[in-house]
Design a protein around this motif. Sequence first.
Motif, PDB file in Angstrom:
ATOM      1  N   GLY A  13       8.242  -5.415  -2.864  1.00 54.21           N
ATOM      2  CA  GLY A  13       9.039  -6.560  -2.440  1.00 54.21           C
ATOM      3  C   GLY A  13       8.172  -7.739  -2.092  1.00 54.21           C
ATOM      4  N   SER A  14       7.258  -8.076  -3.013  1.00 54.99           N
ATOM      5  CA  SER A  14       6.293  -9.164  -2.782  1.00 54.99           C
ATOM      6  C   SER A  14       5.431  -8.877  -1.551  1.00 54.99           C
ATOM      7  N   PHE A  15       5.001  -7.622  -1.425  1.00 56.04           N
ATOM      8  CA  PHE A  15       4.102  -7.174  -0.357  1.00 56.04           C
ATOM      9  C   PHE A  15       4.748  -7.282   1.021  1.00 56.04           C
ATOM     10  N   GLN A  16       6.081  -7.172   1.077  1.00 56.13           N
ATOM     11  CA  GLN A  16       6.791  -7.238   2.355  1.00 56.13           C
ATOM     12  C   GLN A  16       7.162  -5.868   2.895  1.00 56.13           C
ATOM     13  N   TYR A  17       7.261  -4.863   2.043  1.00 56.11           N
ATOM     14  CA  TYR A  17       7.771  -3.562   2.474  1.00 56.11           C
ATOM     15  C   TYR A  17       6.684  -2.737   3.150  1.00 56.11           C
ATOM     16  N   GLU A  18       7.137  -1.706   3.867  1.00 58.20           N
ATOM     17  CA  GLU A  18       6.190  -0.901   4.641  1.00 58.20           C
ATOM     18  C   GLU A  18       5.297  -0.031   3.762  1.00 58.20           C
ATOM     19  N   ASN A  19       5.584   0.058   2.454  1.00 59.37           N
ATOM     20  CA  ASN A  19       4.692   0.812   1.572  1.00 59.37           C
ATOM     21  C   ASN A  19       3.445   0.015   1.193  1.00 59.37           C
ATOM     22  N   THR A  20       3.362  -1.238   1.613  1.00 61.08           N
ATOM     23  CA  THR A  20       2.169  -2.056   1.353  1.00 61.08           C
ATOM     24  C   THR A  20       1.033  -1.587   2.256  1.00 61.08           C
ATOM     25  N   ARG A  21      -0.051  -1.134   1.649  1.00 63.48           N
ATOM     26  CA  ARG A  21      -1.187  -0.592   2.387  1.00 63.48           C
ATOM     27  C   ARG A  21      -2.404  -1.483   2.186  1.00 63.48           C
ATOM     28  N   PRO A  22      -3.449  -1.292   2.975  1.00 64.74           N
ATOM     29  CA  PRO A  22      -4.684  -2.052   2.719  1.00 64.74           C
ATOM     30  C   PRO A  22      -5.185  -1.859   1.297  1.00 64.74           C
ATOM     31  N   GLU A  23      -5.073  -0.627   0.774  1.00 66.50           N
ATOM     32  CA  GLU A  23      -5.519  -0.373  -0.595  1.00 66.50           C
ATOM     33  C   GLU A  23      -4.706  -1.181  -1.603  1.00 66.50           C
ATOM     34  N   THR A  24      -3.425  -1.386  -1.300  1.00 69.67           N
ATOM     35  CA  THR A  24      -2.559  -2.164  -2.178  1.00 69.67           C
ATOM     36  C   THR A  24      -3.056  -3.600  -2.283  1.00 69.67           C
ATOM     37  N   LEU A  25      -3.390  -4.185  -1.150  1.00 70.90           N
ATOM     38  CA  LEU A  25      -3.829  -5.578  -1.142  1.00 70.90           C
ATOM     39  C   LEU A  25      -5.225  -5.716  -1.753  1.00 70.90           C
ATOM     40  N   ARG A  26      -6.072  -4.711  -1.548  1.00 73.09           N
ATOM     41  CA  ARG A  26      -7.396  -4.777  -2.178  1.00 73.09           C
ATOM     42  C   ARG A  26      -7.274  -4.728  -3.697  1.00 73.09           C
ATOM     43  N   LEU A  27      -6.368  -3.882  -4.200  1.00 73.28           N
ATOM     44  CA  LEU A  27      -6.158  -3.829  -5.647  1.00 73.28           C
ATOM     45  C   LEU A  27      -5.584  -5.148  -6.146  1.00 73.28           C
ATOM     46  N   ALA A  28      -4.640  -5.712  -5.407  1.00 75.52           N
ATOM     47  CA  ALA A  28      -4.076  -7.002  -5.812  1.00 75.52           C
ATOM     48  C   ALA A  28      -5.143  -8.072  -5.895  1.00 75.52           C
ATOM     49  N   ALA A  29      -6.073  -8.084  -4.938  1.00 74.44           N
ATOM     50  CA  ALA A  29      -7.166  -9.065  -4.970  1.00 74.44           C
ATOM     51  C   ALA A  29      -8.033  -8.868  -6.210  1.00 74.44           C
ATOM     52  N   ARG A  30      -8.288  -7.624  -6.544  1.00 68.06           N
ATOM     53  CA  ARG A  30      -9.078  -7.329  -7.759  1.00 68.06           C
ATOM     54  C   ARG A  30      -8.365  -7.856  -9.006  1.00 68.06           C
ATOM     55  N   LEU A  31      -7.056  -7.697  -9.048  1.00 69.18           N
ATOM     56  CA  LEU A  31      -6.299  -8.153 -10.211  1.00 69.18           C
ATOM     57  C   LEU A  31      -6.316  -9.672 -10.322  1.00 69.18           C
ATOM     58  N   LEU A  32      -6.251 -10.352  -9.189  1.00 72.58           N
ATOM     59  CA  LEU A  32      -6.350 -11.815  -9.219  1.00 72.58           C
ATOM     60  C   LEU A  32      -7.719 -12.258  -9.730  1.00 72.58           C
ATOM     61  N   GLU A  33      -8.747 -11.517  -9.358  1.00 70.46           N
ATOM     62  CA  GLU A  33     -10.098 -11.843  -9.836  1.00 70.46           C
ATOM     63  C   GLU A  33     -10.213 -11.668 -11.345  1.00 70.46           C
ATOM     64  N   LEU A  34      -9.352 -10.851 -11.927  1.00 68.73           N
ATOM     65  CA  LEU A  34      -9.351 -10.643 -13.378  1.00 68.73           C
ATOM     66  C   LEU A  34      -8.517 -11.684 -14.118  1.00 68.73           C
ATOM     67  N   TYR A  54      -0.257  -5.736 -11.654  1.00 68.19           N
ATOM     68  CA  TYR A  54       0.146  -6.627 -10.566  1.00 68.19           C
ATOM     69  C   TYR A  54       1.676  -6.732 -10.500  1.00 68.19           C
ATOM     70  N   THR A  55       2.311  -6.842 -11.655  1.00 70.98           N
ATOM     71  CA  THR A  55       3.771  -6.914 -11.685  1.00 70.98           C
ATOM     72  C   THR A  55       4.380  -5.643 -11.118  1.00 70.98           C
ATOM     73  N   ALA A  56       3.806  -4.501 -11.455  1.00 73.16           N
ATOM     74  CA  ALA A  56       4.300  -3.225 -10.929  1.00 73.16           C
ATOM     75  C   ALA A  56       4.231  -3.195  -9.411  1.00 73.16           C
ATOM     76  N   ILE A  57       3.104  -3.615  -8.872  1.00 71.74           N
ATOM     77  CA  ILE A  57       2.912  -3.561  -7.425  1.00 71.74           C
ATOM     78  C   ILE A  57       3.766  -4.607  -6.714  1.00 71.74           C
ATOM     79  N   LEU A  58       3.802  -5.814  -7.255  1.00 71.88           N
ATOM     80  CA  LEU A  58       4.562  -6.889  -6.616  1.00 71.88           C
ATOM     81  C   LEU A  58       6.037  -6.518  -6.480  1.00 71.88           C
ATOM     82  N   THR A  59       6.614  -5.971  -7.533  1.00 74.55           N
ATOM     83  CA  THR A  59       8.047  -5.660  -7.511  1.00 74.55           C
ATOM     84  C   THR A  59       8.354  -4.473  -6.610  1.00 74.55           C
ATOM     85  N   ASP A  60       7.508  -3.449  -6.606  1.00 74.63           N
ATOM     86  CA  ASP A  60       7.813  -2.262  -5.808  1.00 74.63           C
ATOM     87  C   ASP A  60       7.467  -2.424  -4.332  1.00 74.63           C
TER      88      ASP A  60
END
Length: 432
Positions: A250-271, A242-248
């Motif tokens: 820009g807190s899910f603000q940059y254009e590299n944020t994809r639907p797959e990115t947010l789905r993985l983030a949700a999975r990590l929160l569930e953990l 999660y730290t890796a994704i959040l920092t790269d």
Amino acid sequence: MVGDRGGAMGPEGARGTAAGGSAGPAGEGGPEAVVGRHPVGGRPDPHTPSPAAVPPPGERPVTAAGAGAAAAAGEGGGGADVPPGDGGFAQVVAALRAGRRFALFLHLSPDGDSIGSTLALGLALERLGKRTIWVGADLPGEAYRFLPGGDRFRLWNEVEEDWSQYDAAILLDCADLDRVGPARSAIERIGRIINVDHHPSNRRYGDVNYIEPSAAAVGEITARLIDALGVPLDAAMAYGIYTAILTDTGSFQYENTRPETLRLAARLLELGVEPQRVAQSVFEQRPLRVLRLLREALGTLEVGAGGRLAWMTVSRAMMDRVGAQRGDTEGFVNYPRSLAGVEVALLFVEEPDGRVRVSWRSNHEVDVSQLAARFGGGGHARAAGCTLPGPLDKVRVQVLRDVVRHLEERAASGGPAPDAGRGGVAGREERP
């Protein structure tokens, strides 16, 4: 925020070619993998079955049809199938299963992606009974001390290790071998490298290279590797990813944020990941010296090219006055980038040895990886960098002159100006 460190095009370029790597850039459309000459894990492990090894040139690599089998081979039971058509990913999985001892290396001034991905994969490999050590020429900054297992990182030259006994060095989020700094000597004694990255400018210096430019962070690739190894993600691994994704992102603000990115983030929160804990530690708790350095840096803020270009400078004298450390300038480039009307933002940081690290950012239109490439650098379209020989004033004039010319050409042509064909100062690549 994403980091801005770099490595040089040098001997590793020749090594990557000899190992079967390609010196050319990866395509933006998807992953690229290159398999080198050395099978990783060539030393037998008396405690585990003998899994598949990475084939040398001349032998058939793992194909899409065999990808699932390669991922499931070896100890740890059946892993998740490797994505169809992604044979390079299967080579990494096979190499990780085949080896018994791994040294995981951070790049210089490690950012959240380097730290979090290394931590998560290291923990996963240990769940498979592997021996791992996590080292670098620079330790993670204070902002990352909250990570479970974050105290495991060591300076490479402060551990007593027979590096030749390791089956492979693993480098995550490291576009160039020189980006590990003096720790490169340990990697050379190990002799085999697994290189996993998401930067199109990656030099393909490893014996196994997997480059996926479409991934928002190497943390995304790391999560898939852990799944393919058949290791259940736990809370500690989840915090790293999660730290890796959040920092790269820009807190899910940059254009590299994809639907797959947010789905993985949700999975990590569930953990069990608590997003406020990560955000507060990484972005909202700064040592006093960092704010004092920022105060000095903001005093250097200048604007040019009709308001389309902005830059700041951090000299060595400024860092010495406040007692700043390597990495304390992380995120500073976002201040000139945030000015209304600015398309290209730059941060010039003078290193102790006199070299100058240049961080590049753009907002909408300019591909700064192409601009940084003129000076021997690289990165992504919106975040890139290079490191050049000093002095500071000379570098600043050279870079600013080139950027202004580029912006003027864009304005005159009514669209993108050519990004290739200009000579630059030979320098070192930075990774955003």
